[in-house]
Design a protein around this motif. Structure first.
Motif, mmCIF file in Angstrom:
data_model
loop_
_atom_site.group_PDB
_atom_site.id
_atom_site.type_symbol
_atom_site.label_atom_id
_atom_site.label_comp_id
_atom_site.label_asym_id
_atom_site.label_seq_id
_atom_site.Cartn_x
_atom_site.Cartn_y
_atom_site.Cartn_z
ATOM 1 N N TRP A 1 -14.340 22.559 -35.739
ATOM 2 C CA TRP A 1 -13.351 23.542 -35.284
ATOM 3 C C TRP A 1 -13.462 24.820 -36.122
ATOM 4 O O TRP A 1 -13.393 25.926 -35.577
ATOM 5 C CB TRP A 1 -11.948 22.948 -35.393
ATOM 6 C CG TRP A 1 -10.888 23.887 -34.918
ATOM 7 C CD1 TRP A 1 -10.505 24.122 -33.641
ATOM 8 C CD2 TRP A 1 -10.086 24.734 -35.746
ATOM 9 N NE1 TRP A 1 -9.501 25.054 -33.607
ATOM 10 C CE2 TRP A 1 -9.234 25.456 -34.896
ATOM 11 C CE3 TRP A 1 -10.010 24.954 -37.105
ATOM 12 C CZ2 TRP A 1 -8.308 26.368 -35.368
ATOM 13 C CZ3 TRP A 1 -9.089 25.871 -37.588
ATOM 14 C CH2 TRP A 1 -8.255 26.570 -36.717
ATOM 15 N N LEU A 2 -13.637 24.650 -37.443
ATOM 16 C CA LEU A 2 -13.747 25.835 -38.304
ATOM 17 C C LEU A 2 -14.965 26.673 -37.946
ATOM 18 O O LEU A 2 -14.896 27.907 -37.941
ATOM 19 C CB LEU A 2 -13.812 25.421 -39.776
ATOM 20 C CG LEU A 2 -12.498 24.989 -40.412
ATOM 21 C CD1 LEU A 2 -12.736 24.485 -41.829
ATOM 22 C CD2 LEU A 2 -11.495 26.133 -40.413
ATOM 23 N N GLY B 1 -13.792 29.792 -36.407
ATOM 24 C CA GLY B 1 -13.986 30.763 -37.488
ATOM 25 C C GLY B 1 -14.999 31.824 -37.130
ATOM 26 O O GLY B 1 -14.874 32.987 -37.524
#
Length: 195
Positions: free
Chosen positions: A133-134, A138
């Motif tokens: 997810w990061l 991100g």
């Protein structure tokens, strides 16, 4: 002198009593094992938790698996091995009871190792999901897609976003792979590797 003592060997009555007690233990143990197995099957049918877990690992081509029945039968057979250990111990047949007792202690000794490995896998999955997810989110927050298209690494931002999602998936599996030695160590299956 008693008539029974006169015509029967001295230990016959004691052996007969032990045999009757062993049969009663076997019958009661069988009934208890059957009741516990049926109760587990009924409880699992009501919750549907086992079906959801089993269906995650099953493909559409596989025939349906009645996981309640499999789990119930497994519990039944483990309980019946314990009942037979009691049965053979009452009959002083330690030669038969000892291997069964070793089997049960091995099974129960392996359960904590499996739980430890499962906890490691759950932690690894959570960490891998966060890393994935990061990387995916991100990169969009840091505008890496724009940077890739400005540097002519990709044709457009959508392609860069696809690459970052793939990079997140690769990182997900790499994190899971990093935890495999811990899982194998928890299961005590670590073997020396010959190079």
């Amino acid at each position: 002198m008693n008539v029974v003592d006169q015509y029967l060997p001295s230990g016959f009555m004691q052996g007969l009593q032990n045999f009757v007690v062993a049969l009663i233990v076997l019958l009661i143990g069988w009934l208890v094992a059957k009741m516990i197995s049926n109760a587990i099957q009924k409880a699992l049918k009501k919750t549907q938790v086992d079906d959801k877990l089993i269906n995650k690992f099953r493909s559409d081509d596989d025939k349906p698996l009645n996981s309640e029945k499999v789990i119930g039968k497994t519990v039944y057979y483990i309980l019946m091995v314990i009942v037979f250990i009691l049965f053979f111990n009452i009959l002083n047949l330690n030669m038969i009871a000892a291997p069964l007792s070793d089997l049960i202690s091995s099974i129960f000794g392996f359960i904590p190792a499996v739980l430890k490995a499962a906890l490691i896998l759950v932690f690894a999955w959570i960490l891998a999901t966060i890393v994935k997810w990061l990387i995916a989110q991100g990169s969009s927050k840091l505008n890496i897609q724009q940077l890739f298209s400005k540097l002519k690494i990709t044709d457009d931002e959508e392609t860069a976003r696809g690459y970052m999602n793939k990079a997140g998936e690769v990182a997900f599996y790499l994190v899971l792979l990093l935890f495999i030695p811990g899982v194998l160590n928890a299961l005590n299956t670590n073997r020396s590797v010959i190079y």
